[in-house]
Design an enzyme around this catalytic site. Structure first.
Site, PDB file in Angstrom:
ATOM      1  N   ASP A   1       0.825  -1.204   0.000  1.00 51.69           N
ATOM      2  CA  ASP A   1       0.000   0.000   0.000  1.00 51.69           C
ATOM      3  C   ASP A   1       0.867   1.266   0.000  1.00 51.69           C
ATOM      4  O   ASP A   1       0.648   2.184   0.799  1.00 51.69           O
ATOM      5  CB  ASP A   1      -0.965  -0.010   1.200  1.00 51.69           C
TER       6      ASP A   1
ATOM      7  N   HIS B   1      -2.888   0.767  11.900  1.00 46.58           N
ATOM      8  CA  HIS B   1      -2.698  -0.641  11.561  1.00 46.58           C
ATOM      9  C   HIS B   1      -1.217  -0.926  11.357  1.00 46.58           C
ATOM     10  O   HIS B   1      -0.433  -0.017  11.085  1.00 46.58           O
ATOM     11  CB  HIS B   1      -3.451  -0.991  10.279  1.00 46.58           C
TER      12      HIS B   1
ATOM     13  N   GLN C   1      -3.327  -5.226   6.062  1.00 48.38           N
ATOM     14  CA  GLN C   1      -3.161  -4.139   7.050  1.00 48.38           C
ATOM     15  C   GLN C   1      -4.099  -4.403   8.217  1.00 48.38           C
ATOM     16  O   GLN C   1      -5.314  -4.227   8.107  1.00 48.38           O
ATOM     17  CB  GLN C   1      -3.456  -2.778   6.389  1.00 48.38           C
TER      18      GLN C   1
ATOM     19  N   ARG D   1       2.510  13.022  10.437  1.00 48.00           N
ATOM     20  CA  ARG D   1       1.205  12.950   9.775  1.00 48.00           C
ATOM     21  C   ARG D   1       0.481  11.740  10.347  1.00 48.00           C
ATOM     22  O   ARG D   1       0.899  10.602  10.157  1.00 48.00           O
ATOM     23  CB  ARG D   1       1.411  12.787   8.274  1.00 48.00           C
TER      24      ARG D   1
ATOM     25  N   ASP E   1      -1.846   9.074  10.259  1.00 50.75           N
ATOM     26  CA  ASP E   1      -2.530   8.412   9.157  1.00 50.75           C
ATOM     27  C   ASP E   1      -3.861   7.810   9.613  1.00 50.75           C
ATOM     28  O   ASP E   1      -3.932   7.169  10.663  1.00 50.75           O
ATOM     29  CB  ASP E   1      -1.606   7.299   8.634  1.00 50.75           C
TER      30      ASP E   1
ATOM     31  N   GLU F   1      -4.814  13.381   9.253  1.00 53.43           N
ATOM     32  CA  GLU F   1      -5.302  12.932   7.952  1.00 53.43           C
ATOM     33  C   GLU F   1      -6.691  12.339   8.159  1.00 53.43           C
ATOM     34  O   GLU F   1      -6.869  11.140   8.326  1.00 53.43           O
ATOM     35  CB  GLU F   1      -4.368  11.885   7.321  1.00 53.43           C
TER      36      GLU F   1
ATOM     37  N   HIS G   1      -1.080  11.638  -2.744  1.00 54.39           N
ATOM     38  CA  HIS G   1      -0.913  10.280  -3.254  1.00 54.39           C
ATOM     39  C   HIS G   1      -2.232   9.511  -3.267  1.00 54.39           C
ATOM     40  O   HIS G   1      -2.314   8.429  -3.812  1.00 54.39           O
ATOM     41  CB  HIS G   1       0.116   9.552  -2.394  1.00 54.39           C
ATOM     42  N   ASP G   2      -3.269  10.049  -2.612  1.00 60.02           N
ATOM     43  CA  ASP G   2      -4.549   9.352  -2.544  1.00 60.02           C
ATOM     44  C   ASP G   2      -5.535   9.887  -3.580  1.00 60.02           C
ATOM     45  O   ASP G   2      -5.254  10.832  -4.303  1.00 60.02           O
ATOM     46  CB  ASP G   2      -5.142   9.495  -1.136  1.00 60.02           C
TER      47      ASP G   2
ATOM     48  N   ARG H   1      -4.613   4.370  -7.692  1.00 56.08           N
ATOM     49  CA  ARG H   1      -3.895   5.553  -7.189  1.00 56.08           C
ATOM     50  C   ARG H   1      -2.468   5.626  -7.737  1.00 56.08           C
ATOM     51  O   ARG H   1      -1.854   6.690  -7.739  1.00 56.08           O
ATOM     52  CB  ARG H   1      -3.860   5.557  -5.657  1.00 56.08           C
TER      53      ARG H   1
HETATM   54  C1  GLC Z   1      -4.144   6.678   4.493  1.00 51.59           C
HETATM   55  C2  GLC Z   1      -3.169   6.803   3.359  1.00 51.59           C
HETATM   56  C3  GLC Z   1      -3.566   5.870   2.266  1.00 51.59           C
HETATM   57  C4  GLC Z   1      -3.590   4.478   2.807  1.00 51.59           C
HETATM   58  C5  GLC Z   1      -4.476   4.380   4.039  1.00 51.59           C
HETATM   59  C6  GLC Z   1      -4.187   3.128   4.790  1.00 51.59           C
HETATM   60  O1  GLC Z   1      -5.402   7.093   4.130  1.00 51.59           O
HETATM   61  O2  GLC Z   1      -3.132   8.110   2.901  1.00 51.59           O
HETATM   62  O3  GLC Z   1      -2.674   5.945   1.197  1.00 51.59           O
HETATM   63  O4  GLC Z   1      -4.074   3.612   1.834  1.00 51.59           O
HETATM   64  O5  GLC Z   1      -4.212   5.396   4.963  1.00 51.59           O
HETATM   65  O6  GLC Z   1      -2.960   3.260   5.452  1.00 51.59           O
HETATM   66  C1  GLC Z   2     -10.667   6.881   2.755  1.00 48.96           C
HETATM   67  C2  GLC Z   2     -10.153   7.231   4.082  1.00 48.96           C
HETATM   68  C3  GLC Z   2      -8.872   7.988   3.986  1.00 48.96           C
HETATM   69  C4  GLC Z   2      -7.918   7.328   3.018  1.00 48.96           C
HETATM   70  C5  GLC Z   2      -8.538   6.989   1.749  1.00 48.96           C
HETATM   71  C6  GLC Z   2      -7.599   6.173   0.934  1.00 48.96           C
HETATM   72  O1  GLC Z   2     -11.105   8.017   2.116  1.00 48.96           O
HETATM   73  O2  GLC Z   2     -11.088   7.997   4.792  1.00 48.96           O
HETATM   74  O3  GLC Z   2      -8.301   8.030   5.233  1.00 48.96           O
HETATM   75  O4  GLC Z   2      -6.895   8.212   2.717  1.00 48.96           O
HETATM   76  O5  GLC Z   2      -9.688   6.249   1.984  1.00 48.96           O
HETATM   77  O6  GLC Z   2      -8.169   5.940  -0.287  1.00 48.96           O
END
Ligand code: GLC
Ligand code: GLC
Length: 655
Positions: A152, A195, A263, A293, A295, A337, A401-402, A526
């Site tokens: 991931d 996680h 995860q 950050r 997460d 985040e 990145h998302d 992504r």
């Molecule tokens: C956060 C990250 C995302 C990841 C997810 C699980 O949202 O930005 O890229 O997939 O957490 O860690």
């Molecule tokens: C969801 C989650 C966010 C994560 C994203 C990853 O929107 O809320 O935390 O970054 O999924 O795709």
């Protein structure tokens, strides 16, 4: 104060008195000098009671609460004793200047070490690149040891204390952090604490049947409990698997996995998990990180009968982590985040919780305004959602990145006659290029066959129309696409908060469709917006080279760089205070930035036709008759309507 509250303070004080000899042992062992120890004691006097209160609230009913509390305190003291001198110096600065991140001089960038420069040691050669672009905050995407295969993008961590060997070592990280510090660039790293990877040591112990470690996660013998939870949960990665639990063959049990099946969600109702992750957090902090950050903050606490997102205990937990940072690494701040409903996003923001936060609502609504050529929903939303508490800040970004999710509030949409469901359908159609006349080239992410829901992947340039324009060799479309990009940057760089570039944007990098060739990436769209840096672009900055599309990239780079350096010269852009300006034109966004007597008016045209605004409106809010657009250097008189070209943005300073 209520008698019960008094009582808890009494208990806190008594507990600390009893733990004092253990603390003394730590100081003796670590041979910390009196001054350093004294600083800790002073902070302990300030933070111990609130810390006790938070942890008592979460874990007070556990039979071994005091055992864990003692470990928490010892860990804080030990980490502080190990904190390097230069970090302690930085701590002092930050304690005395708790709003350091509100400076107009702060401009962020984010990158993947491997995609940008292969490894940490080569990354050190590029500090000059960051400075040239104007960055003073650098977020390195997760770089810790990960599981083999799909990880991931680094978010499946198997060891928080070692760097992925392909990227370097923990000493390389420390060295890089130090060099950044010397260059005046703050380092941001992830704290992936919701996680671990399924091959983290704790998960391995759980798999070998050790109950103590099975309690680190949410592990169930059969479907009964998972199904009870499932009734109220949403699916974050519906294309990965149905539901939120994964069957583990070896253990013959179900494991809670909100994201990918590898995860494993940590079980924070277990105080041992809080302590274990605290150790990892402070270890990372001591490598020289300025910002962590946090997460996936929304998901860290679970309770049956709820959607297990944004629960009050999630906040309590982050507040406890924050107090631990205040104690043991006081220069450190948190970035939230939370990509959730705007009502929930703000709840994580505060000096006692996360000092800074992604602003997903602004991000989504800027794209929404580009698609609709109307700023109504944006204005409706900003009007009552932009203000934040003191000494906190938004992090304003356009891409990361998302994926992009349309996380605006349905009631905000309803208030201006927009049906939220239909509007999200429209935006998805628009940004996947299916809507007639769309300029965007995004692709769906996590399309949910059941709900019809999806999110959007794609680079900034591809979403803004550059990919389509280049393919169609249409000069006017190219021009519009570039202007759209600069319009968006012009807003995140001026609206109040920390602007954050996702590196690659400075070159207008297009979607990378090759990700499907890598089986570990193919299932996750992504990766389309996580392209590899192309260092040959730098050569194009030389005006004499006219490589294909080189001139477009040169223009995007130079314009971005110019906007960044302009921002840093404008004190009005410090802080967070922003007042909307009624432009009486739905295609024009307007706002005023005010900081200690400085003012800057921003006007932005979200359409491909010229627009104008009544000069009187500027005169009243800008307190002047003549204004210079510092971007183009042109003077505007308020005696006449102020004209904006298609997609033009003006930064107006009183002249
Ligand atoms: C956060 C990250 C995302 C990841 C997810 C699980 O949202 O930005 O890229 O997939 O957490 O860690
Ligand atoms: C969801 C989650 C966010 C994560 C994203 C990853 O929107 O809320 O935390 O970054 O999924 O795709």
């Amino acid at each position: 104060m209520s008698p019960a509250a008094d009582d808890l303070d009494y208990k806190a004080d008594l507990t600390l008195k009893r733990l004092q000899p253990r603390l003394d042992d730590v100081w003796l062992e670590s041979q910390v000098d009196d001054a350093k120890r004294h600083e800790f004691d002073l902070r302990l006097a300030e933070y111990w009671r609130p810390l006790f209160r938070l942890l008592f609230h979460l874990y007070g009913s556990c039979y071994d609460f005091i055992y864990h509390l003692e470990r928490v305190l010892m860990t804080a003291a030990r980490s502080w004793s190990e904190r390097s001198d230069d970090l302690c110096v930085l701590d002092h600065h930050r304690i005395n200047e708790p709003d350091w991140f509100l400076s107009e001089k702060l401009v962020g960038g984010a990158l993947y070490v491997d995609l940008f420069s292969e490894n940490l040691s080569k990354l050190r050669d590029h500090v000059g690149y960051f400075k040239d672009l104007g960055l003073s905050y650098l977020h390195l995407m997760p770089l810790f040891a990960v599981r083999p295969g799909d990880n991931d993008g680094g978010y499946a961590i198997s060891n928080y204390r070692s760097v992925d060997p392909r990227l370097g070592t923990i000493d390389d990280l420390r060295l890089f952090a130090k060099e950044l510090r010397e260059a005046g660039i703050s380092l941001v790293l992830d704290f992936v604490f919701n996680h671990t990877s399924d091959d983290h040591e704790w998960a391995m112990q759980a798999q070998s049947g050790i109950p103590e470690f099975q309690d680190y996660y949410y592990i169930f013998p059969d479907r009964q409990e998972p199904e009870e939870y499932e009734r109220t949960l949403r699916e974050i990665f519906p294309t990965v698997r149905q539901g939120n639990f994964t069957w583990h063959d070896g253990m013959h049990r179900w494991v809670w996995t909100t994201f990918n099946s590898f995860q494993w969600d940590l079980n924070y109702s277990n105080p041992a998990v809080f302590h274990a992750m605290l150790e990892e957090m402070l270890f990372i902090a001591n490598t020289g990180v300025d910002v962590l950050r946090l997460d996936a903050v929304a998901f860290i606490w679970k309770r049956k009968g709820t959607n297990c997102e944004n629960l009050p205990e999630a906040h309590t937990l982050i507040q406890a982590f924050n107090l631990m940072a205040r104690l043991a690494a006081p220069g450190l701040i948190f970035k939230s985040e939370a990509i959730v409903h705007p009502d929930e996003v703000v709840k994580y923001i505060g000096s006692h919780e996360c000092q800074i936060s992604y602003n997903p609502t602004l991000m989504a609504l800027l794209w929404e305004s580009l698609a609709t050529r109307s700023v109504r929903l944006l204005v409706q939303t900003l009007g009552h959602r932009y203000r934040l508490p003191e000494n906190t800040s938004w992090v304003n970004y356009l891409r990361c990145h998302d994926d992009i999710g349309w996380t605006f509030d349905d009631a905000d949409a309803h208030a201006i006659g927009i049906n939220a469901y239909d509007h999200r359908q429209f935006l998805n159609q628009f940004y996947t290029g299916q809507f007639a006349g769309s300029f965007a080239r995004g692709v769906p992410f996590q399309e949910n066959a059941v709900t019809g829901d999806m999110r959007i992947s794609g680079t900034m340039a591809s979403l803004a129309g550059l990919e389509q324009a280049i393919e169609e060799e249409d000069e006017e479309k190219k021009e519009f696409a570039i202007r759209r990009m600069m319009l968006l940057h012009g807003i995140t760089l001026s609206i109040g908060g920390i602007p954050l570039l996702y590196l690659g944007e400075e070159w207008g990098m297009l979607n990378d469709y090759d990700f499907v060739k890598d089986p570990a990436k193919a299932g996750d769209s992504r990766w389309i917006h996580r392209p590899k840096m192309k260092w040959e672009f730098l050569e194009e900055l030389d005006d004499t080279i006219g490589a294909e599309h080189g001139s477009i990239r040169r223009r995007i780079y130079r314009s971005t760089q110019k906007l960044i350096s302009l921002r840093k010269t404008l004190p009005a852009l410090a802080g967070q205070k922003m007042e909307l300006l009624a432009t009486a034109n739905r295609q024009l966004l307007g706002y005023v930035r005010i900081w200690e007597g400085h003012r800057l008016i921003v006007l932005a045209n979200f359409s491909e036709t010229p627009q104008q605004v009544d000069g009187n409106r500027l005169r009243t809010v800008g307190l002047g008759r003549f204004f210079v657009d510092v971007i183009q250097g042109k003077t505007h008189a308020t005696s006449e309507p102020v004209q904006l070209e298609p997609y033009q943005i003006l930064w107006l300073n009183r002249s």
